[in-house]
Design a protein around this motif. Structure first.
Motif, PDB file in Angstrom:
ATOM      1  N   LYS A 140      25.973 -28.844 -33.599  1.00 53.01           N
ATOM      2  CA  LYS A 140      27.389 -29.214 -34.078  1.00 53.01           C
ATOM      3  C   LYS A 140      27.858 -29.708 -32.943  1.00 53.01           C
ATOM      4  CE  LYS A 140      26.713 -28.203 -38.559  1.00 53.01           C
ATOM      5  NZ  LYS A 140      26.973 -29.526 -39.457  1.00 53.01           N
ATOM      6  N   ILE A 141      29.010 -30.470 -32.856  1.00 55.81           N
ATOM      7  CA  ILE A 141      30.163 -30.720 -31.672  1.00 55.81           C
ATOM      8  C   ILE A 141      31.312 -30.184 -32.188  1.00 55.81           C
ATOM      9  CG2 ILE A 141      30.831 -32.530 -30.173  1.00 55.81           C
ATOM     10  CD1 ILE A 141      28.255 -34.270 -31.110  1.00 55.81           C
ATOM     11  N   CYS A 151      23.977 -38.451 -31.503  1.00 57.64           N
ATOM     12  CA  CYS A 151      24.070 -37.041 -32.280  1.00 57.64           C
ATOM     13  C   CYS A 151      23.672 -37.564 -33.651  1.00 57.64           C
ATOM     14  CB  CYS A 151      25.148 -36.308 -32.203  1.00 57.64           C
ATOM     15  SG  CYS A 151      26.719 -37.159 -32.628  1.00 57.64           S
ATOM     16  N   ILE A 189      25.113 -38.287 -37.288  1.00 59.11           N
ATOM     17  CA  ILE A 189      26.294 -38.494 -37.788  1.00 59.11           C
ATOM     18  C   ILE A 189      26.289 -38.639 -39.416  1.00 59.11           C
ATOM     19  CG2 ILE A 189      28.419 -39.883 -38.071  1.00 59.11           C
ATOM     20  CD1 ILE A 189      27.714 -40.869 -35.023  1.00 59.11           C
ATOM     21  N   ASP A 229      26.770 -33.570 -37.144  1.00 60.51           N
ATOM     22  CA  ASP A 229      27.056 -32.938 -36.134  1.00 60.51           C
ATOM     23  C   ASP A 229      28.716 -33.153 -35.762  1.00 60.51           C
ATOM     24  OD1 ASP A 229      24.410 -32.038 -35.641  1.00 60.51           O
ATOM     25  OD2 ASP A 229      23.994 -33.574 -34.425  1.00 60.51           O
ATOM     26  N   THR A 230      29.162 -34.150 -36.512  1.00 61.69           N
ATOM     27  CA  THR A 230      30.761 -34.388 -36.317  1.00 61.69           C
ATOM     28  C   THR A 230      31.567 -33.962 -37.138  1.00 61.69           C
ATOM     29  OG1 THR A 230      30.319 -36.234 -36.963  1.00 61.69           O
ATOM     30  CG2 THR A 230      29.569 -36.265 -34.538  1.00 61.69           C
ATOM     31  N   LEU A 284      34.998 -32.673 -36.053  1.00 62.58           N
ATOM     32  CA  LEU A 284      35.850 -33.568 -35.238  1.00 62.58           C
ATOM     33  C   LEU A 284      36.561 -34.578 -36.275  1.00 62.58           C
ATOM     34  CD1 LEU A 284      33.426 -34.760 -32.615  1.00 62.58           C
ATOM     35  CD2 LEU A 284      34.965 -32.747 -32.235  1.00 62.58           C
ATOM     36  N   LEU A 332      36.932 -38.208 -36.187  1.00 63.50           N
ATOM     37  CA  LEU A 332      36.367 -39.414 -35.736  1.00 63.50           C
ATOM     38  C   LEU A 332      37.293 -40.469 -36.419  1.00 63.50           C
ATOM     39  CD1 LEU A 332      32.660 -39.178 -35.391  1.00 63.50           C
ATOM     40  CD2 LEU A 332      34.193 -38.587 -33.823  1.00 63.50           C
ATOM     41  N   ASN A 353      33.996 -43.603 -35.502  1.00 62.83           N
ATOM     42  CA  ASN A 353      33.074 -43.083 -34.660  1.00 62.83           C
ATOM     43  C   ASN A 353      33.585 -42.920 -33.207  1.00 62.83           C
ATOM     44  OD1 ASN A 353      31.222 -42.682 -36.724  1.00 62.83           O
ATOM     45  ND2 ASN A 353      29.786 -44.265 -36.197  1.00 62.83           N
ATOM     46  N   GLN A 403      36.483 -40.635 -30.750  1.00 57.96           N
ATOM     47  CA  GLN A 403      37.527 -39.453 -30.757  1.00 57.96           C
ATOM     48  C   GLN A 403      38.334 -39.554 -29.410  1.00 57.96           C
ATOM     49  OE1 GLN A 403      37.284 -36.195 -32.622  1.00 57.96           O
ATOM     50  NE2 GLN A 403      39.222 -35.949 -31.834  1.00 57.96           N
ATOM     51  N   PHE A 447      30.620 -42.055 -30.511  1.00 59.30           N
ATOM     52  CA  PHE A 447      29.554 -41.340 -31.091  1.00 59.30           C
ATOM     53  C   PHE A 447      28.676 -42.410 -31.635  1.00 59.30           C
ATOM     54  CE2 PHE A 447      33.003 -38.519 -30.639  1.00 59.30           C
ATOM     55  CZ  PHE A 447      32.528 -37.368 -30.390  1.00 59.30           C
TER      56      PHE A 447
END
Length: 364
Positions: free
Chosen positions: A259-260, A286, A288, A291-292, A295, A297, A300, A302, A311
């Motif tokens: 996870k981000i 990563c 998608i 893991d995002t 966030l 996004l 893709n 940020q 990303f």
């Protein structure tokens, strides 16, 4: 003795004990196993696992006792200068014998720790291994003479037996016979995500794909040979992987299958600022959307604290970059990856995962 002599003595002692272990059999420990049968399970929990730090702690303690018979690892673990004797002595002996180990095994689980007890072991992963380290060292410290020597010999014997078991594991060879580039790339993507080996597999795969693609250019790929355990801040590198040309950084790549969150972006910004590389483009490779999810996004990308992060889905990256390689280069890459997975330090789980993926009809 001086520091150099002490570290050399640590290496010599481990080598001597492993040589002795080669001459022993399980039957040589009959009396020990009858008198203290629990020691068998203790060493199974301590040694026969992928986590290397706990057996590294015990090994360092045993060497410390050899160097200084007054040393008490349970109450003053750092009293033997564990970093120096492991990294400059023990590690070399283990590596020469092909025994799985990391450069700083004991420090990974007992950094700045004085007492090795249940409080230290609580919450460690796996906790059973940490407890086994404590209980086995207590056995050693409470024993004397021949009993202590036998316990130490049994530890080295079991360590050697475990290594021999690992060496018997077979990793299947793979090529492109009967499969298209897309089919091979799909298996690579599955393996990379399902068996990341604490992030080392994705990092290796991405670095090698980039290096293969740029092999005939003036662009250099950096970072692929370093462990994913090191953080950018502590290792003083701008990213997990980066490219450069004529000494100038071009692109920075953060590789993960975890996870981000915004804290990860903050850490990235801090590391780049400290290295004077904040203006360089950063791409997270990563999963998608897995893991995002935390966030926000937008296409893709940020925007965060004045920095734009891009990303790319790691599975798509692997498929696209594999398709750009000449078939011969892809075969060479598969050979390098297979050699990487075969290494003694790669876990049994990852080796079994490799065999499962590349012996099957799995498709991405």
């Amino acid at each position: 003795m001086n520091v150099s002599e002490r570290n050399e003595d640590a290496k010599y002692y481990v080598n001597a004990k492993l040589l002795r272990a080669e001459t022993l059999q399980e039957s040589d420990f009959h009396d020990l196993l009858i008198g203290t049968p629990e020691v068998r399970n203790l060493l199974t929990n301590l040694i026969e696992i992928h986590a290397k730090g706990f057996r590294g702690v015990v090994l360092t303690a045993l060497v410390g006792i050899h160097i200084n018979p007054e040393y008490d690892p349970l109450n003053d673990f750092y009293g033997c200068n564990p970093r120096a004797i492991f990294e400059e002595g023990i590690w070399y002996a283990l590596t020469e014998k092909g025994i799985p180990c990391g450069k700083s095994d004991p420090l990974n689980v007992a950094k700045n720790i004085s007492q090795l007890n249940e409080a230290w072991a609580k919450g460690k992963r796996p906790e059973a291994a940490a407890l086994a380290a404590v209980h086995f060292l207590r056995m050693v410290m409470e024993s004397k003479g021949k009993q202590r020597a036998t316990l130490v010999d049994y530890f080295f014997f079991r360590l050697l037996c475990y290594t021999q078991q690992l060496n018997q594991q077979v990793v299947v060879k793979t090529g492109m016979d009967g499969e298209s580039t897309r089919q091979i790339a799909g298996k690579l993507a599955i393996f990379c995500v399902a068996y990341p080996e604490a992030g080392n597999v994705p990092q290796f795969v991405i670095a090698k794909l980039l290096a293969s693609l740029y092999a005939d250019s003036t662009i250099t790929v950096h970072g692929g040979d370093e462990s994913a355990f090191g953080t950018n801040t502590t290792s003083k590198k701008p990213a997990y992987i980066w490219t450069s040309q004529s000494g100038e950084i071009l692109n920075l790549y953060e590789i993960t299958v975890k996870k981000i969150n915004l804290k990860r972006l903050d850490d990235c910004i801090d590391a780049l600022r400290g290295l004077g590389s904040l203006s360089k483009p950063v791409t997270f490779i990563c999963r998608i959307p897995e893991d995002t999810a935390e966030l926000a996004l937008d296409g893709n990308t940020q925007q965060y604290k004045g920095k734009t992060f891009d990303f790319i889905d790691i599975r798509e990256f692997i498929v696209v970059f594999s398709s750009l390689l000449a078939p011969a280069n892809l075969v060479d890459f598969l050979g390098e990856l297979q050699a990487f997975v075969t290494d003694i330090n790669i876990s049994t789980k990852t080796k079994q995962g490799w065999n499962k993926v590349f012996q099957s009809e799995l498709r991405l």
